[in-house]
Motif scaffolding. Structure first.
Motif, PDB file in Angstrom:
ATOM      1  N   LYS A 156       0.787  -1.289  -0.072  1.00  0.00           N
ATOM      2  CA  LYS A 156       0.011   0.004   0.197  1.00  0.00           C
ATOM      3  C   LYS A 156       0.796   1.106   0.212  1.00  0.00           C
ATOM      4  O   LYS A 156       1.821   1.313   0.496  1.00  0.00           O
ATOM      5  N   THR A 157       0.509   2.371  -0.722  1.00  0.00           N
ATOM      6  CA  THR A 157       1.088   3.467  -0.831  1.00  0.00           C
ATOM      7  C   THR A 157       1.152   4.148   0.698  1.00  0.00           C
ATOM      8  O   THR A 157       0.178   4.153   1.580  1.00  0.00           O
ATOM      9  N   ASP A 195       0.852   7.306   1.484  1.00  0.00           N
ATOM     10  CA  ASP A 195      -0.267   7.973   1.547  1.00  0.00           C
ATOM     11  C   ASP A 195      -1.730   7.468   1.994  1.00  0.00           C
ATOM     12  O   ASP A 195      -2.403   8.065   2.875  1.00  0.00           O
ATOM     13  N   SER A 196      -1.841   6.270   1.781  1.00  0.00           N
ATOM     14  CA  SER A 196      -2.665   5.434   2.187  1.00  0.00           C
ATOM     15  C   SER A 196      -3.055   5.245   3.723  1.00  0.00           C
ATOM     16  O   SER A 196      -3.817   4.634   4.199  1.00  0.00           O
ATOM     17  N   PHE A 197      -1.816   5.358   4.165  1.00  0.00           N
ATOM     18  CA  PHE A 197      -1.556   5.266   5.481  1.00  0.00           C
ATOM     19  C   PHE A 197      -1.740   6.658   6.395  1.00  0.00           C
ATOM     20  O   PHE A 197      -1.819   6.688   7.457  1.00  0.00           O
ATOM     21  N   THR A 230       5.844   2.912  -1.835  1.00  0.00           N
ATOM     22  CA  THR A 230       5.254   1.833  -0.968  1.00  0.00           C
ATOM     23  C   THR A 230       6.788   1.174  -0.242  1.00  0.00           C
ATOM     24  O   THR A 230       7.690   1.609  -0.600  1.00  0.00           O
TER      25      THR A 230
END
Length: 87
Positions: free
Chosen positions: A37-38, A40-42, A74
């Motif tokens: 996952k990227t 920014d997704s965190f 990632t």
């Protein structure tokens, strides 16, 4: 004869460090952090990304570009980059 698929796997060091770093931020266990996952997704904003790279510099023992999370978005991509010995 080496297995090329295994050779492309990043070392556990930087990958595990980033999993623990993000797990602490998210309040989850490191094994719950998806390394594909990227960042920014965190919920990692630019200030947090720069702070993570600064802390990661201490772990890997060399200077790193603060733009690395943008070039390698990632955990998998960034740890492979670091394993290649690049900053």
């Amino acid at each position: 004869m080496s297995n090329p698929a295994v050779a492309k796997q990043p070392s556990a060091g930087s990958r595990d460090w980033m999993c623990h770093y993000l797990a602490k931020k998210l309040g989850v266990s490191p094994d719950q952090v998806d390394t594909k996952k990227t960042f920014d997704s965190f919920g990692l904003d630019s200030a947090e990304a720069v702070r993570m790279v600064g802390d990661l510099e201490d772990f890997v023992g060399r200077r790193l570009s603060p733009s690395l999370p943008y070039k390698y978005p990632t955990i998998e991509a960034l740890s492979q980059h670091l394993d290649a010995g690049k900053s």
